[in-house]
Motif scaffolding. Sequence first.
Motif, PDB file in Angstrom:
ATOM      1  N   GLU A  32       0.832  -1.203   0.000  1.00 60.64           N
ATOM      2  CA  GLU A  32       0.000   0.000   0.000  1.00 60.64           C
ATOM      3  C   GLU A  32       0.867   1.254   0.000  1.00 60.64           C
ATOM      4  OE1 GLU A  32      -2.566  -0.306   3.357  1.00 60.64           O
ATOM      5  OE2 GLU A  32      -4.003  -1.608   2.344  1.00 60.64           O
ATOM      6  N   ARG A  33       1.903   1.255   0.850  1.00 59.02           N
ATOM      7  CA  ARG A  33       2.757   2.449   0.928  1.00 59.02           C
ATOM      8  C   ARG A  33       3.479   2.695  -0.391  1.00 59.02           C
ATOM      9  NH1 ARG A  33       7.394   3.451   5.425  1.00 59.02           N
ATOM     10  NH2 ARG A  33       5.588   3.328   6.813  1.00 59.02           N
ATOM     11  N   ARG A  36       1.085   3.998  -3.050  1.00 61.91           N
ATOM     12  CA  ARG A  36       0.778   5.419  -2.835  1.00 61.91           C
ATOM     13  C   ARG A  36       1.930   6.314  -3.282  1.00 61.91           C
ATOM     14  NH1 ARG A  36      -1.067   3.723   2.300  1.00 61.91           N
ATOM     15  NH2 ARG A  36       0.793   4.673   3.232  1.00 61.91           N
TER      16      ARG A  36
END
Length: 281
Positions: A32-33, A36
């Motif tokens: 997810e990081r 993003r």
Amino acid sequence: MTVPFLDRRHDPRGRRFLVTGASGTIGRALGERLTRAGAHVVGLDVRPSGDEPFDVIRCDVTDDDGVRSAAADALSRLGGLDVLVNNAGVGGPAPAELPPGSEVRRQLEINLLGTWRVTAACVDSLVAARGRVVMVTSRMAVLQLPLAAAYGASKRAVAAYADALRLELGTHVSVTCVYPSAVRSPIHDSTKEAGLSLEGMSVYEPLEGVVDAVELAALARRPRRDVTTTRKGAVEFFLARHLPSVTDRIVARTFTARVRAGAFDGAALAAGVVERHGSGS
């Protein structure tokens, strides 16, 4: 002039990542990081949840043909590979004094051989990109805890595999090991169910800090051989590597205190430990 810390990292935008164990606690948070931040991420997991914000391909890392097929699919989607993060892993109760059974084989098959299979399937792409391999090992790779021999042995073996890989591919591919301690996740469930929880032996650390360390290992402009996740972890790593007799004594004293406090009473797999240590004799 001091260069800001973040400036010493590669820009993640456009970099191609393959993350194993991508639907689990650490893998999902990392994916997810990175997503993003603009990286291209594909994950592998034996049980994708289906709601990850990046592509996850179903893959059982114990299946030779399945790994080759899933890795080829991932590399095709990514158009190559800059960073492989070997994060998939399992734990479970496995006292060293008992014969190795299915639980021991499961951990070695997933933690060590699964890592080996996925890496081998990605070597050509990593060499072509002059890429990087990040191994999410464990503090137990250098500082073993009792009643979990298979996990520690598998993670120490992963570190040894990383050493060999670094020597073979080091002209083109860097290899970094990350050493987190315990993170709250389902990986500990089977150990707790067996009555062998090591709470009190190992301190849980924040997930965010582990993801920070893996991200650093993946993006640092100057590749690092080993990355710890906390200051306490750095001290433990140093002592375990250079003064192992000191860490042995610390762990043994803590373990004996836990046994005598009744932490493992009633746990069939710890019966020998309780008999030997519980009476204080």
